[in-house]
Design a protein around this motif. Structure first.
Motif, short mmCIF file in Angstrom:
data_model
loop_
_atom_site.label_atom_id
_atom_site.label_comp_id
_atom_site.label_asym_id
_atom_site.label_seq_id
_atom_site.Cartn_x
_atom_site.Cartn_y
_atom_site.Cartn_z
N GLY A 21 0.83 -1.19 0.00
CA GLY A 21 0.00 0.00 0.00
C GLY A 21 0.86 1.24 0.00
N PRO A 22 0.24 2.39 0.12
CA PRO A 22 0.99 3.66 0.09
C PRO A 22 1.95 3.82 1.27
CG PRO A 22 -1.31 4.02 0.67
CD PRO A 22 -1.20 2.61 0.23
N TYR A 23 1.77 3.02 2.32
CA TYR A 23 2.63 3.14 3.50
C TYR A 23 3.54 1.94 3.66
CZ TYR A 23 -0.99 6.56 4.37
OH TYR A 23 -1.88 7.61 4.23
N GLY A 24 3.60 1.09 2.63
CA GLY A 24 4.44 -0.09 2.69
C GLY A 24 3.64 -1.37 2.70
N GLU A 25 4.26 -2.43 3.15
CA GLU A 25 3.62 -3.74 3.13
C GLU A 25 2.83 -3.98 4.42
OE1 GLU A 25 5.53 -7.82 1.94
OE2 GLU A 25 5.58 -7.66 4.14
N VAL A 26 1.65 -4.55 4.27
CA VAL A 26 0.87 -4.99 5.42
C VAL A 26 0.48 -6.44 5.18
CG1 VAL A 26 -1.29 -4.11 4.43
CG2 VAL A 26 -1.14 -4.52 6.90
N ALA A 39 3.13 -4.91 9.84
CA ALA A 39 3.28 -3.76 8.94
C ALA A 39 4.76 -3.50 8.71
CB ALA A 39 2.61 -2.52 9.52
N ASN A 40 5.18 -3.59 7.45
CA ASN A 40 6.59 -3.38 7.10
C ASN A 40 7.53 -4.21 7.96
OD1 ASN A 40 6.09 -1.39 5.05
ND2 ASN A 40 5.64 0.07 6.66
N GLY A 41 7.12 -5.45 8.21
CA GLY A 41 7.92 -6.37 8.99
C GLY A 41 7.82 -6.18 10.50
N SER A 102 -6.55 -0.23 3.48
CA SER A 102 -7.77 -0.84 2.95
C SER A 102 -7.78 -2.35 3.16
CB SER A 102 -7.91 -0.51 1.46
OG SER A 102 -6.80 -1.01 0.72
N ALA A 103 -6.59 -2.96 3.21
CA ALA A 103 -6.52 -4.40 3.45
C ALA A 103 -7.11 -4.76 4.80
CB ALA A 103 -5.06 -4.87 3.37
N VAL A 104 -6.83 -3.97 5.82
CA VAL A 104 -7.35 -4.25 7.15
C VAL A 104 -8.87 -4.16 7.15
CG1 VAL A 104 -7.38 -3.49 9.56
CG2 VAL A 104 -5.23 -3.51 8.29
#
Length: 235
Positions: A21-26, A39-41, A102-104
């Protein structure tokens, strides 16, 4: 309890979903019967024990006696315990959830996290806003642009001293806390979840004019207690 914790940690996690996403990986992982959000590892939270997340909302509600039809902003949907607590309380007349991933939201609407939020997204009092919480709270240049709330219940990091992304630091700055205060109705309550106590954060709350600043500790199986920082806007 310690043996239970070790047994849980010994279970290898399985990734259920992973998105950029726009803030990294989730990512959503399953470990036995429980789920974890990464979130981001960085581990954010899991479904093994929601006491402190529920207390975040319950303590705010208890600090507001005699107010019917109250409004609450739940900052961060997470695994859903805070939202479930809010939806179970009839005194909340309006419940706003601000979640930037949005994934959450999808995992709660259509996926395996729906039972943990107790399908609260279907409650007519609940509105979900997909936005960055820091930006949402600070967007007060136009008077009345964002409604005032009786309570802000925020859980987007592992605490004021342990943020998930660099941009979240602004929420705990003087400007960020002032914006939180402005988002509250007179006499309203700010509640902030943290994985550990922060005396510096208590002082920061007082420095921007919050009163009745206190910290509630919630024992955990191992390590320092989870905490909920509470503060009130002057009436």
């Amino acid at each position: 309890m310690a043996e239970h914790a070790k047994a849980y940690e010994d279970i290898a996690p399985v990734t259920v979903d992973r998105r950029e996403g726009p803030y990294g990986e989730v990512a959503l992982r399953r470990r036995g019967e429980h789920f974890e959000i990464i979130a981001n590892g960085c581990f954010l939270m899991d479904t093994s024990d929601g006491r402190s997340e529920r207390l975040l909302v319950r303590a705010a509600c208890e600090a507001l006696p005699g107010r019917p039809g109250m409004s609450v902003l739940v900052g961060g949907l997470g695994v859903g315990f805070s939202l479930a607590e809010a939806a179970a309380e009839p005194r909340w007349g309006r419940i706003t959830v601000v979640e930037r991933e949005s994934a959450v939201v999808d995992w709660h609407r259509y996926g395996p996290l729906a039972p943990f939020s107790e399908h609260a997204l279907e409650d007519p009092r609940v509105e979900v806003i997909e936005a960055d919480l820091v930006s949402y709270v600070q967007a007060y240049a136009q008077v009345g642009a964002v409604p005032a709330y009786d309570a802000l219940c925020l859980d987007i990091d592992n605490g004021p001293d342990w943020t998930v992304t660099d941009g979240n630091v602004g929420l705990y700055s003087a400007d960020g806390l002032t914006a939180c205060r402005e988002r509250l109705a007179p006499g309203g309550v700010l509640a902030v979840w943290s994985a550990r106590p922060s005396a510096a954060f208590e002082k920061a709350l007082e420095s921007v004019g919050f009163t009745e600043v206190r910290t509630i500790e919630i024992p955990v199986i191992r390590g320092v207690p989870d905490v909920v920082h509470l503060a009130r806007k002057a009436a």
